[in-house]
Design a protein around this motif. Structure first.
Motif, PDB file in Angstrom:
ATOM      1  N   GLU B 163      50.709  36.925  43.940  1.00  0.00           N
ATOM      2  CA  GLU B 163      50.210  38.066  43.554  1.00  0.00           C
ATOM      3  C   GLU B 163      49.087  37.941  41.729  1.00  0.00           C
ATOM      4  OE1 GLU B 163      51.029  40.944  44.954  1.00  0.00           O
ATOM      5  OE2 GLU B 163      52.706  39.757  46.324  1.00  0.00           O
ATOM      6  N   LEU B 164      49.384  36.423  41.370  1.00  0.00           N
ATOM      7  CA  LEU B 164      49.001  36.483  40.018  1.00  0.00           C
ATOM      8  C   LEU B 164      48.212  35.398  40.553  1.00  0.00           C
ATOM      9  CD1 LEU B 164      52.083  37.174  36.976  1.00  0.00           C
ATOM     10  CD2 LEU B 164      49.503  38.514  38.138  1.00  0.00           C
ATOM     11  N   ILE B 165      48.155  34.499  40.632  1.00  0.00           N
ATOM     12  CA  ILE B 165      47.577  32.608  40.275  1.00  0.00           C
ATOM     13  C   ILE B 165      46.187  33.553  41.429  1.00  0.00           C
ATOM     14  CG2 ILE B 165      46.862  31.071  41.141  1.00  0.00           C
ATOM     15  CD1 ILE B 165      49.628  30.504  40.010  1.00  0.00           C
ATOM     16  N   PRO B 167      44.891  35.833  43.593  1.00  0.00           N
ATOM     17  CA  PRO B 167      43.874  36.617  43.539  1.00  0.00           C
ATOM     18  C   PRO B 167      42.850  36.747  42.211  1.00  0.00           C
ATOM     19  CG  PRO B 167      46.334  37.632  43.530  1.00  0.00           C
ATOM     20  CD  PRO B 167      45.715  36.096  43.336  1.00  0.00           C
ATOM     21  N   GLU B 168      42.754  35.998  41.211  1.00  0.00           N
ATOM     22  CA  GLU B 168      42.005  35.789  39.952  1.00  0.00           C
ATOM     23  C   GLU B 168      41.386  34.574  39.374  1.00  0.00           C
ATOM     24  OE1 GLU B 168      40.820  38.433  38.505  1.00  0.00           O
ATOM     25  OE2 GLU B 168      41.615  39.890  39.727  1.00  0.00           O
ATOM     26  N   VAL B 169      42.595  33.289  39.636  1.00  0.00           N
ATOM     27  CA  VAL B 169      41.830  32.294  39.884  1.00  0.00           C
ATOM     28  C   VAL B 169      40.474  31.519  39.844  1.00  0.00           C
ATOM     29  CG1 VAL B 169      42.456  30.652  41.394  1.00  0.00           C
ATOM     30  CG2 VAL B 169      42.626  29.909  39.749  1.00  0.00           C
TER      31      VAL B 169
ATOM     32  N   TYR D 123      47.771  46.303  35.456  1.00  0.00           N
ATOM     33  CA  TYR D 123      48.366  46.202  36.156  1.00  0.00           C
ATOM     34  C   TYR D 123      49.454  47.130  37.687  1.00  0.00           C
ATOM     35  CZ  TYR D 123      51.119  43.446  39.910  1.00  0.00           C
ATOM     36  OH  TYR D 123      51.041  42.866  40.786  1.00  0.00           O
ATOM     37  N   ALA D 130      45.558  42.053  39.418  1.00  0.00           N
ATOM     38  CA  ALA D 130      45.877  40.985  38.703  1.00  0.00           C
ATOM     39  C   ALA D 130      45.320  40.598  38.089  1.00  0.00           C
ATOM     40  CB  ALA D 130      47.183  39.609  39.450  1.00  0.00           C
ATOM     41  N   ALA D 131      44.146  41.635  37.546  1.00  0.00           N
ATOM     42  CA  ALA D 131      43.173  41.059  36.379  1.00  0.00           C
ATOM     43  C   ALA D 131      43.260  40.712  34.824  1.00  0.00           C
ATOM     44  CB  ALA D 131      41.311  41.609  36.368  1.00  0.00           C
ATOM     45  N   TYR D 133      45.974  40.806  33.495  1.00  0.00           N
ATOM     46  CA  TYR D 133      46.835  39.821  32.495  1.00  0.00           C
ATOM     47  C   TYR D 133      45.517  38.218  31.932  1.00  0.00           C
ATOM     48  CZ  TYR D 133      46.313  35.176  35.863  1.00  0.00           C
ATOM     49  OH  TYR D 133      46.021  34.450  37.628  1.00  0.00           O
ATOM     50  N   LEU D 134      44.897  39.548  32.281  1.00  0.00           N
ATOM     51  CA  LEU D 134      43.381  38.051  31.519  1.00  0.00           C
ATOM     52  C   LEU D 134      42.805  38.827  30.418  1.00  0.00           C
ATOM     53  CD1 LEU D 134      41.672  37.479  34.963  1.00  0.00           C
ATOM     54  CD2 LEU D 134      42.588  35.408  33.413  1.00  0.00           C
TER      55      LEU D 134
END
Ligand SMILES: [Mg+2]
Ligand SMILES: [Mg+2]
Ligand SMILES: [Mg+2]
Ligand SMILES: [Mg+2]
Lengths: 178, 178, 178, 178, 178, 178
Positions: B163-165, B167-169, D123, D130-131, D133-134
């Motif tokens: 859900e977090l890593i 999709p955005e890494v 969120y 997820a963006a 958290y950036l």
């Protein structure tokens, strides 16, 4: 009456193993090109440690690079023989100087007084004088090991090792080991 | 109008190399005794990374020990192939949990929002609920690399990675590389 | 497969002793003048703790004053019966609010997630909504004891105690005790 | 019974003066070349502030540069008419993003919850997910003034201003003024 | 021309009340067993304070334990008669040494220079020399009170009290009281 | 062999531009009332800088107020001619002293040794002696500029400028500029 410092010194371990890390981009690049490398400051530390009756069990040479510095310290810390790590180089205010910024955040406890006592005895040296305030030379404890981060200059390294490190490192290890 | 996040995602690198670090004293001891080790959480991360079309270029298993953790991260950071490091384990409040305490001080920049967004989506899981506040799962940047420190539980690792890593890494690496 | 959180909950201590500290200048002044004091938030915590089958072993009422707050916590921490301390009041942004500023620097480890998970479930309450971001409610560990610093409002105290503290405090004590 | 948040809102000042700072290197360069500049996010904040019945008393546009950012905030803080400063831009993880790193260390008190509550409502937006958290979007207090550091994206700015800032800024000023 | 420091000294309060805290596990255990306790360092501070014409209004003896140390300081800080607190013990690098780690985070302002000036005059003593860098002796301000955290050794306590504390404590209280 | 410090001094820039900031509420109030202002310490710095062959390109006088101090430094930092900023005043322990608390958090790197070396040479002055530990005089780097925060007293300013700043500032700028 025996003075407390003297009593502690009696309990200090007789056998102490040192790991020396030289942080110097220019020397590292020479080494990478297989050119001969003179590491005067590293050599001074080794010689003084041996003259004091202690042992040098490891040495590494790394450039002024956060990750390379980190790795060299991690390997030295993970070596079960090592009691004390001394580095030379990277403690100043050039943008490339990264040793203290990299290692200090890892200290379980910083030995805060090492920085100011070292600067003040450096100030007393007429060749250094006010330049003494331009070093972040530091010391700290990680687990049961003691780490000293010294400047790159041979004079600074000799002064710190002879006047501050060797006279007290046994005492300090005795304290740190609880 | 194209949304900013969508535009950034277009610029994300397609090829991303991951290094996985499992922090678990019990598994490390089994490994040391050459017993078979099941590392469910490490395996979940690897599988999800590969399913996303990315590559796992390294893996290590270390105990909950500051110096061993430090060394594993230092080696992963020093590997020029590595773009992203994900660890699992050691993010809680047992005295042995040391992963976050060891690695967070090394971040050039902490990705502060990872911790709270992760906890809040965990809170939404009825199996986790209030236990969500008991993790220090964190993320940060060192140099041009991104580091994620995940909990040890397979469910937590799956949730964070999916859900977090993933999709955005790519988006994040694009930003970090300036 | 039993979930990790559920297994930990099985190991949680059954007998847990709470100490409640109400931080409120207005109530303290009434108490000092021997006027009757209604401490709705303190009473809510006590009642919920008892309904959960746990015990309240101590209570104190102090004003929004750094030294008085410090002293109340020091006495609770020094009471060998006490497992958990919960305070109510002084977590906001009035100049007089000092509870978090006083106690947080003493935490051996902050339970960082308590603040954000609490704010986010508060945000979900239509009576609170955006006001949720105006609290610094926090939690942390000192020695083997767990400390929760809650806001002064009865609704906030009820929410935090029922939804976050009571469901996990046994699990957390089990972890903290190593 | 009237809820505490509602009571505080009654005491909130009716007249509030805002200063808007847009941090954007590309727009600043256009401005420097006397080209037309569209500052969508700055305009959204101004419009929402005015629609809420408050006043915009100042505006500046600066590049992603620590010293320029610092100077713009210093001037806004030194303007006796200003109650609230809102900036947009520079809260992410590109090397150029410096707004939070520059201003946060100046906060007398950080309003810690703004960051996580904002990320968690972001969120919930399917376009952000997820963006969320950036961002390091943050808020804090300097003297009797409240500062909000928002991201650069128009959607983020609208969300934060409508859902978090305008509903509580009067309440917060009332608290901060003691 | 009268020197600024001299002028300030004229305004210094004449009547100053000290509270002495000895931090020593061995002495605390003797006291707990009702054995006779010699507290040479505590006695030296008391005697020097009285010889300087000031008053000792309280004393406590605690072990090297975070919570006991905290409680002793909290009680001294909460005593309205007390102007200055001096502790002796627990400022070194044994794992048991906790005085500075416990109290320093509570300082409203640390008097940073006390540590380095004390170490440097200690270095000048031939019996101490390099051991000077092994102390974290510190000072700070909480509210309108001044706190000094001295080492446990009688010589160190005598030096700090005679050369640093007594000559300036009146001047400092005058400054701190605004 | 030429000593490293001497070699660096050879590379030091010959032309260095200073900005002087005097922080003094009493002088600022006189200035505001158009009364004549004597700024002895500011004048000493200017004179010493000029005698050393360097240039003073700016000066401002501000009260002991966080926002006014911040603004003066922001303007000096934003002036492209400025290489070095020296302030005088506000480095002590009166509640009004705010210079160090305001500017230190802005340093990219603190020149940590300036504080302790300055205090120790001050201690050597029989007129200062123990009062030396009551200053937080500090130095640091922002971008490529060097900042010195000196006490308000003329003697302190003369000592710091002559003995520490002027002998090394060229060397330091050379280092900082990489
Ligand atoms: Mg070097
Ligand atoms: Mg209250
Ligand atoms: Mg931007
Ligand atoms: Mg002044």
């Amino acid at each position: 009456m025996t003075h407390a410092h003297e009593k502690h010194r009696e309990h200090a371990p007789k056998q102490i193993n040192f790991y020396i890390i030289t942080v110097s981009t220019s020397r590292y690049e020479k080494l990478s090109k297989k050119e001969p490398v003179v590491d005067e400051s590293g050599d001074i530390i080794k010689q003084l440690v041996i003259e004091a009756g202690y042992t040098v069990v490891g040495y590494s040479l790394v450039p002024d690079d956060k990750v390379k510095i980190l790795r060299a310290f991690a390997e030295a810390l993970d070596d079960p023989r090592v009691d004390v790590i001394i580095s030379t180089g990277g403690t100043g205010y050039a943008p490339s100087d990264q040793t203290v910024e990299t290692i200090r955040p890892l200290f379980d406890r910083e030995i805060e007084g090492f920085s100011d006592v070292f600067r003040n005895i450096s100030y007393g040296d007429p060749k250094v004088r006010a330049a003494a305030y331009l070093t972040k030379a530091s010391a700290g404890i990680i687990g049961k090991k003691v780490i000293y981060l010294l400047p790159g200059s041979p004079d600074a390294v000799r002064l710190a090792t002879k006047e501050l490190i060797l006279p007290e490192v046994g005492h300090l290890l005795y304290l740190v080991r609880g």
